[in-house]
Motif scaffolding. Structure first.
Motif, mmCIF file in Angstrom:
data_model
loop_
_atom_site.group_PDB
_atom_site.id
_atom_site.type_symbol
_atom_site.label_atom_id
_atom_site.label_comp_id
_atom_site.label_asym_id
_atom_site.label_seq_id
_atom_site.Cartn_x
_atom_site.Cartn_y
_atom_site.Cartn_z
ATOM 1 N N LEU A 44 0.823 -1.210 0.000
ATOM 2 C CA LEU A 44 0.000 0.000 0.000
ATOM 3 C C LEU A 44 0.856 1.260 0.000
ATOM 4 C CD1 LEU A 44 -2.708 -1.173 2.555
ATOM 5 C CD2 LEU A 44 -3.028 -0.798 0.097
ATOM 6 N N ILE A 45 1.941 1.249 0.756
ATOM 7 C CA ILE A 45 2.841 2.406 0.798
ATOM 8 C C ILE A 45 3.472 2.641 -0.563
ATOM 9 C CG2 ILE A 45 5.076 3.185 1.746
ATOM 10 C CD1 ILE A 45 4.044 1.957 4.458
ATOM 11 N N ASP A 46 3.871 1.563 -1.241
ATOM 12 C CA ASP A 46 4.428 1.711 -2.592
ATOM 13 C C ASP A 46 3.406 2.305 -3.554
ATOM 14 O OD1 ASP A 46 6.916 0.768 -1.857
ATOM 15 O OD2 ASP A 46 6.530 -1.294 -2.539
ATOM 16 N N ILE A 47 2.160 1.879 -3.444
ATOM 17 C CA ILE A 47 1.088 2.450 -4.281
ATOM 18 C C ILE A 47 0.939 3.940 -3.981
ATOM 19 C CG2 ILE A 47 -1.418 2.466 -4.660
ATOM 20 C CD1 ILE A 47 -1.306 -0.629 -4.235
ATOM 21 N N CYS A 48 0.969 4.284 -2.696
ATOM 22 C CA CYS A 48 0.868 5.694 -2.303
ATOM 23 C C CYS A 48 2.018 6.502 -2.900
ATOM 24 C CB CYS A 48 0.872 5.829 -0.781
ATOM 25 S SG CYS A 48 -0.654 5.308 0.005
ATOM 26 N N PHE A 49 3.240 6.022 -2.723
ATOM 27 C CA PHE A 49 4.404 6.747 -3.256
ATOM 28 C C PHE A 49 4.292 6.922 -4.765
ATOM 29 C CE2 PHE A 49 7.380 5.400 0.445
ATOM 30 C CZ PHE A 49 7.065 6.557 1.142
ATOM 31 N N ASP A 50 3.854 5.879 -5.473
ATOM 32 C CA ASP A 50 3.693 5.963 -6.933
ATOM 33 C C ASP A 50 2.680 7.027 -7.323
ATOM 34 O OD1 ASP A 50 5.569 3.956 -7.297
ATOM 35 O OD2 ASP A 50 4.078 2.377 -7.664
ATOM 36 N N ALA A 51 1.683 7.251 -6.460
ATOM 37 C CA ALA A 51 0.638 8.245 -6.729
ATOM 38 C C ALA A 51 0.998 9.623 -6.167
ATOM 39 C CB ALA A 51 -0.688 7.779 -6.148
ATOM 40 N N GLY A 52 2.169 9.753 -5.533
ATOM 41 C CA GLY A 52 2.588 11.029 -4.982
ATOM 42 C C GLY A 52 2.120 11.291 -3.566
#
Length: 119
Positions: A44-52
């Protein structure tokens, strides 16, 4: 991502943050919200980082501190990319001063949160 100043501090924060109330899943109330473990939290954190999205919100009361522990473990190696906000006002244990917004309680809560967050 759009950023805004946090009050008059000069610190800029993203307009969106990701809540970690589902991390940990300890206790009947928070287990009903979810029981995100470290592996899923990393995803989930990686998804967040990818979305800014770089700001993560937690609280000491979420799963009796397990939410902060999961978040801290999941951010290993990426901590420098994240802003963490956490809260502490509700009763965390039976200590007579472990509730509210007194200076004593908040300093104690911040120290404990920093340990759980491994930061």
């Amino acid at each position: 991502m759009e950023y805004r100043h946090l009050g008059a501090s000069g610190f800029k924060v993203p307009v969106l943050s990701f809540g970690t109330g589902t991390f940990g899943g300890k206790g009947e109330f928070f287990q009903a919200w979810g029981a995100t473990d470290v592996a899923e939290a990393r995803r989930l954190i990686d998804i967040c980082f990818d979305a800014g999205v770089t700001m993560f919100d937690s609280a000491d009361i979420y799963s009796s501190g397990a939410s902060e522990s999961v978040l801290g473990e999941a951010l290993k190696g990426k901590r420098d990319k994240a802003i963490i906000s956490t809260k502490a006002t509700f009763r965390f244990d039976d200590g007579p001063n472990n509730v509210g917004s007194s200076r004593f309680h908040l300093i104690q809560a911040v120290d404990s949160a920093l340990k759980r967050l491994q930061t």
